[in-house]
Write a protein that holds these residues in place. Structure first.
Motif, PDB file in Angstrom:
ATOM      1  N   SER A 353      13.470  -1.121   6.756  1.00  0.00           N
ATOM      2  CA  SER A 353      12.114  -0.800   7.194  1.00  0.00           C
ATOM      3  C   SER A 353      12.031  -0.547   8.691  1.00  0.00           C
ATOM      4  O   SER A 353      11.375   0.405   9.138  1.00  0.00           O
ATOM      5  N   GLN A 354      12.693  -1.382   9.492  1.00  0.00           N
ATOM      6  CA  GLN A 354      12.608  -1.216  10.943  1.00  0.00           C
ATOM      7  C   GLN A 354      13.209   0.112  11.388  1.00  0.00           C
ATOM      8  O   GLN A 354      12.657   0.797  12.257  1.00  0.00           O
ATOM      9  N   ARG A 355      14.329   0.480  10.793  1.00  0.00           N
ATOM     10  CA  ARG A 355      14.932   1.773  11.130  1.00  0.00           C
ATOM     11  C   ARG A 355      14.034   2.914  10.674  1.00  0.00           C
ATOM     12  O   ARG A 355      13.895   3.936  11.366  1.00  0.00           O
ATOM     13  N   LEU A 356      13.411   2.749   9.500  1.00  0.00           N
ATOM     14  CA  LEU A 356      12.507   3.788   9.010  1.00  0.00           C
ATOM     15  C   LEU A 356      11.292   3.914   9.912  1.00  0.00           C
ATOM     16  O   LEU A 356      10.832   5.030  10.195  1.00  0.00           O
ATOM     17  N   TYR A 357      10.765   2.785  10.397  1.00  0.00           N
ATOM     18  CA  TYR A 357       9.595   2.846  11.268  1.00  0.00           C
ATOM     19  C   TYR A 357       9.909   3.540  12.593  1.00  0.00           C
ATOM     20  O   TYR A 357       9.084   4.290  13.123  1.00  0.00           O
ATOM     21  N   ARG A 358      11.098   3.290  13.126  1.00  0.00           N
ATOM     22  CA  ARG A 358      11.482   4.007  14.350  1.00  0.00           C
ATOM     23  C   ARG A 358      11.664   5.499  14.070  1.00  0.00           C
ATOM     24  O   ARG A 358      11.363   6.344  14.920  1.00  0.00           O
ATOM     25  N   LYS A 359      12.142   5.799  12.873  1.00  0.00           N
ATOM     26  CA  LYS A 359      12.274   7.206  12.492  1.00  0.00           C
ATOM     27  C   LYS A 359      10.895   7.856  12.375  1.00  0.00           C
ATOM     28  O   LYS A 359      10.710   9.024  12.753  1.00  0.00           O
ATOM     29  N   ILE A 360       9.936   7.106  11.856  1.00  0.00           N
ATOM     30  CA  ILE A 360       8.571   7.617  11.755  1.00  0.00           C
ATOM     31  C   ILE A 360       7.986   7.863  13.141  1.00  0.00           C
ATOM     32  O   ILE A 360       7.300   8.862  13.389  1.00  0.00           O
ATOM     33  N   THR A 361       8.265   6.956  14.082  1.00  0.00           N
ATOM     34  CA  THR A 361       7.763   7.133  15.448  1.00  0.00           C
ATOM     35  C   THR A 361       8.347   8.388  16.090  1.00  0.00           C
ATOM     36  O   THR A 361       7.633   9.150  16.766  1.00  0.00           O
ATOM     37  N   THR A 362       9.637   8.629  15.880  1.00  0.00           N
ATOM     38  CA  THR A 362      10.260   9.850  16.415  1.00  0.00           C
ATOM     39  C   THR A 362       9.643  11.094  15.802  1.00  0.00           C
ATOM     40  O   THR A 362       9.348  12.075  16.496  1.00  0.00           O
ATOM     41  N   TYR A 363       9.460  11.040  14.487  1.00  0.00           N
ATOM     42  CA  TYR A 363       8.827  12.189  13.826  1.00  0.00           C
ATOM     43  C   TYR A 363       7.415  12.418  14.363  1.00  0.00           C
ATOM     44  O   TYR A 363       6.999  13.568  14.577  1.00  0.00           O
ATOM     45  N   SER A 364       6.660  11.344  14.573  1.00  0.00           N
ATOM     46  CA  SER A 364       5.291  11.483  15.060  1.00  0.00           C
ATOM     47  C   SER A 364       5.251  12.175  16.414  1.00  0.00           C
ATOM     48  O   SER A 364       4.339  12.966  16.690  1.00  0.00           O
ATOM     49  N   GLY A 365       6.249  11.886  17.276  1.00  0.00           N
ATOM     50  CA  GLY A 365       6.296  12.552  18.572  1.00  0.00           C
ATOM     51  C   GLY A 365       6.478  14.054  18.430  1.00  0.00           C
ATOM     52  O   GLY A 365       5.767  14.846  19.074  1.00  0.00           O
ATOM     53  N   PHE A 366       7.428  14.473  17.587  1.00  0.00           N
ATOM     54  CA  PHE A 366       7.633  15.906  17.382  1.00  0.00           C
ATOM     55  C   PHE A 366       6.424  16.547  16.704  1.00  0.00           C
ATOM     56  O   PHE A 366       6.029  17.666  17.057  1.00  0.00           O
ATOM     57  N   ALA A 367       5.826  15.843  15.718  1.00  0.00           N
ATOM     58  CA  ALA A 367       4.663  16.398  15.034  1.00  0.00           C
ATOM     59  C   ALA A 367       3.486  16.569  15.992  1.00  0.00           C
ATOM     60  O   ALA A 367       2.734  17.546  15.898  1.00  0.00           O
ATOM     61  N   THR A 368       3.324  15.640  16.928  1.00  0.00           N
ATOM     62  CA  THR A 368       2.247  15.758  17.915  1.00  0.00           C
ATOM     63  C   THR A 368       2.455  16.984  18.799  1.00  0.00           C
ATOM     64  O   THR A 368       1.508  17.739  19.073  1.00  0.00           O
ATOM     65  N   LEU A 369       3.688  17.196  19.247  1.00  0.00           N
ATOM     66  CA  LEU A 369       3.971  18.378  20.075  1.00  0.00           C
ATOM     67  C   LEU A 369       3.706  19.670  19.316  1.00  0.00           C
ATOM     68  O   LEU A 369       3.130  20.623  19.866  1.00  0.00           O
ATOM     69  N   VAL A 370       4.106  19.718  18.054  1.00  0.00           N
ATOM     70  CA  VAL A 370       3.886  20.931  17.261  1.00  0.00           C
ATOM     71  C   VAL A 370       2.397  21.188  17.074  1.00  0.00           C
ATOM     72  O   VAL A 370       1.926  22.330  17.198  1.00  0.00           O
ATOM     73  N   HIS A 371       1.626  20.140  16.801  1.00  0.00           N
ATOM     74  CA  HIS A 371       0.179  20.319  16.638  1.00  0.00           C
ATOM     75  C   HIS A 371      -0.485  20.746  17.947  1.00  0.00           C
ATOM     76  O   HIS A 371      -1.443  21.527  17.936  1.00  0.00           O
ATOM     77  N   LEU A 372       0.001  20.240  19.071  1.00  0.00           N
ATOM     78  CA  LEU A 372      -0.544  20.682  20.353  1.00  0.00           C
ATOM     79  C   LEU A 372      -0.278  22.164  20.585  1.00  0.00           C
ATOM     80  O   LEU A 372      -1.147  22.899  21.081  1.00  0.00           O
TER      81      LEU A 372
END
Length: 754
Positions: A353-372
């Motif tokens: 779970s902890q590794r998955l949550y960090r993976k989710i955080t990384t994805y969220s950063g890229f997704a935020t940039l793409v949406h911007l």
């Protein structure tokens, strides 16, 4: 005639004209309706929920007291069930249980909390195929089924087709239990629980099982019991399936776990924090089979000390350098005695779970940039197409489709944030908020485009019928004499004819107009108001997305369809109207890449955060989208209908500059008339004169058609423009007018593009 009363701005001064505020209650009505469809609940009584919690609290307290009495050797109503001795040999034929390892040579993972996925093989123990019948475990299965009622198996299996199940997904929670023995505490047992999802290859439905079990840390072995979701599992029976060596520790761990759950449930009852969803059960489960889960972790080559350091760093990152993270995997067997089946799981891979949550955080950063980037591209394109001419070129359905895609993205990110919990859920809120903002902007853009393009297909106004002839008043004279006078002045012998008074028709009683019902008014409003129609379509689409697509687990096909037709409607409109789109290459390419980022990640990457199995058809969707972008760009260069045959590509366009007769050369005012916008005279350009012969053979001066060089500056524009409604304007005045509205400023009829 004043033509400026109800226009948005004055053409001479550029000042905004006062507008009548439109009622906002229809929009409020639509939003309320959508929210009702999305959030309506069943409205259970809170007292019923409290009673269910209280009954559960009493039952769990009774179970704990009896189990504790049994452990202490006092009188108890509980007795540990006896495990079938044929179970262990059959499981050993498919699964090799591990043993305690040398801590300097290898180790097992101790924290299994996370998400797992793998393949599944089905074995029907009641009807073996040829290869299974020749296996060395055939006689073991026969002994295992001696106590099974074979006639009851069809009813227990239920509607789920186990023979087609080939994929398994596990959601695991692992809780370490400190067991006290001889006044010392040691951590060798962990309580494990979670869900098992079985799926078919061509079906979106899943079979969900709840499981509770024991995890022996030293051997990396799992012993668990699984039932259909909501059926309930008695934790006190778990020590019966654990080997004798670990049975006492397992029983103490179960007691500690029951006490912890009892304390948590008591706090909920006292605090009134009831969760209705946790009490809802499936009235018709897909199967009534009972399962036992036996799993064995794959050993790693990492020494025990380094493995402990690695797992501590995963749980609480400090930035230190550790060994390379080994793969987390296991083999398992899911065995059902009452249904006579065995499900074999090979190399089930897990992500903590902890590794998955960090993976989710990384994805969220890229997704935020793409949406911007998508938001910036949209704002630039909206500013470029802000005029009425620009809005008349683009297709409203292109932005409507993108708004639906962003609505799905918003709901998906919010759901991911709820499932992730903790800090990763906060990072997912950023792309979710930007997706919501894009959805609102694109929906508003689609509504605005619909309002601008509404007059295009509006029928011409019908002429009003002539007024009825007035009814003559009744004659007040009694009679009129119609006679012919003779030469001698005497009256004729013919009797006179008298005209009788005509009675007036009775007046009809005044009719009171019937007030339309709410639904009649709503339907009339939707039919007559383009904005209402578009909002209705958008609302229905959202309801389909939230209520049907997600509920039936069919978002992949729906999203693929949206992506496929995103630019197709723009190509169709440009070819139909014989006008280019006005969409910049920057917007087309950038938006396509941004949209494809999400679908290619979730449907193309094998290790995405949602563990969605890759679909190869998504690459075809991406290629088709870029092909559409290429077609739109070529429409700008080669013409909107360059790809159509000549017979279909001929689009009749209205000519605003037809040849017109010149005024009398001797007239003092050499003009064609007054412009209906600026009221100034439309002067004749003497360079455009030519002579034409009329039907009587005389030459008359007319204004010649002006031509230019195509592909460079276009055709030269004349100083006059004649609308289809035969109103005459200055070309410059009409161009400025059409930037605001595409209707005639005098008669309000729709005007074609200039």
């Amino acid at each position: 005639m004043n033509t400026q009363n109800d226009e948005p701005r004055d053409l001479e001064t550029g000042m905004e004209a006062p507008r009548q505020q439109r009622s906002s209650w229809p929009t409020f009505l639509f939003i309320t309706f959508v929210l009702f469809m999305l959030t309506n609940g069943r409205g259970e009584d809170a007292s019923v929920t409290r009673d269910q919690y209280v009954n559960g609290l009493q039952s769990l307290s009774f179970q704990l007291s009896n189990f504790s009495a049994w452990l202490n050797g006092t009188a108890s109503n509980f007795s540990l069930p006896v495990e079938d001795p044929n179970t262990s040999p059959l499981v050993n034929a498919f699964l090799e249980f591990g043993s305690e390892l040398d801590p300097n040579q290898g180790s097992y993972y101790t924290n299994l909390t996370g998400f797992w996925h793998g393949d599944l093989d089905f074995h029907n123990l009641t009807s073996l195929n040829s290869s299974e019948a020749a296996s060395n475990w055939r006689h073991l299965s026969e002994q295992f089924l001696l106590t099974t009622n074979l006639s009851a198996i069809p009813d227990l299996l239920g509607p789920w087709n186990f023979t087609r199940s080939n994929k398994v997904t596990l959601s695991v929670g692992d809780k370490l239990i400190a067991v006290k023995q001889n006044d010392t505490e040691h951590e060798r047992i962990a309580m494990i629980h979670g869900k098992i999802d079985l799926s078919e290859p061509d079906d979106s439905e899943e079979l969900r099982l709840d499981f509770e079990g024991i995890h022996v840390l030293s051997t990396g072995t799992i012993y668990a019991m699984a039932e259909s979701a909501g059926s309930g599992i008695d934790l006190r029976s778990l020590p019966a399936i654990v080997p004798e060596k670990f049975r006492n520790d397992s029983a103490r761990a179960v007691e500690i776990e029951l006490a912890a759950r009892l304390s948590k449930l008591r706090e909920r009852v006292e605090g009134g924090a009831f969760d209705q969803e946790s009490l809802d059960t499936d009235d018709s489960p897909k199967t009534k089979c009972s399962f036992k889960l036996f799993a064995q972790l794959e050993r790693t080559g990492v020494p025990k000390e380094l493995m402990d350091e690695l797992e501590k760093e995963i749980d609480e990152p400090t930035g230190i350098t550790t060994v390379k993270t080994p793969e987390l995997a296991l083999d398992a067997v899911l065995l059902s005695q009452n249904c006579g089946m065995l499900l074999e799981m090979k190399h089930v891979v897990g992500v903590q779970s902890q590794r998955l949550y960090r993976k989710i955080t990384t994805y969220s950063g890229f997704a935020t940039l793409v949406h911007l980037v998508l938001l910036a591209l949209f704002r630039r394109q909206a500013a470029h197409s802000s005029s009425a001419i620009g809005l008349s070129r683009v297709s409203r359905y292109t932005f409507l489709i993108q708004s639906l895609i962003d609505a799905i993205s918003f709901i998906g990110h919010i759901t991911l944030g709820i499932l992730a919990e903790g800090r990763p859920s906060l990072s997912v809120l950023a792309p979710a908020g930007l997706a919501c903002l894009l959805f609102v902007y694109e929906a508003q853009m689609a509504v605005l485009i619909g309002q601008i393009q509404a007059p295009e297909d509006a029928p011409a106004p019908r002429p009003s019928p002539p007024p009825p002839a007035p009814v003559a008043a009744p004659a007040q004279a009694q009679a009129t004499v119609n006679s012919a006078v003779t030469d001698d002045g005497s009256a004729p012998a013919v009797p006179t004819q008298t005209t009788q008074p005509v009675p007036a028709p009775p007046l009809a009683p005044p009719t009171v107009p019937m007030r339309p019902s709410f639904w009649q008014f709503l339907w009339t409003h939707i039919r007559t108001d383009p904005a209402a129609r578009l909002w209705t379509l958008l609302s229905i689409s959202l309801i389909v997305v939230f209520r049907i697509v997600i509920a039936l687990s069919l978002p992949l096909f729906f999203v693929g369809t949206l992506y496929t037709f995103m630019w197709m409607m723009q190509i169709y409109r440009s070819a139909r109207r014989s006008r280019s789109s006005g969409l910049s290459a920057e917007y087309l390419v950038g938006t396509t890449l941004g949209r494809l980022f999400f679908v290619c990640y979730f449907l193309g990457c094998p290790k995405n955060i949602l563990d969605v199995e890759p679909r190869r058809w998504i690459y075809g969707v991406g290629l088709f989208m870029f092909f559409q972008v290429l077609v739109i760009l070529l429409q700008e260069r080669l013409g909107p209908a360059f790809f159509l045959p000549k017979g279909l590509s001929r689009t009749q366009t209205y000519d605003y500059h037809p040849p017109m007769p010149l005024p009398d050369p001797e007239a003092p005012d050499q003009s064609l008339g007054d412009c209906a916008i600026c009221m100034d005279a439309i002067l004749v350009d003497p360079t455009l004169r030519r002579r034409s012969k009329s039907s009587d053979g005389k030459e008359r001066p007319v204004i010649a058609r002006a031509t230019g060089i195509l592909g460079k500056v276009g055709s030269a524009k004349k100083t006059y423009s004649l609308a289809p409604c035969h109103h005459l304007f200055h070309t410059a005045c009409l161009e400025r007018w059409l930037e605001i509205k595409n209707i005639c400023p005098q008669c309000r009829r729709p005007l074609p593009p200039l």
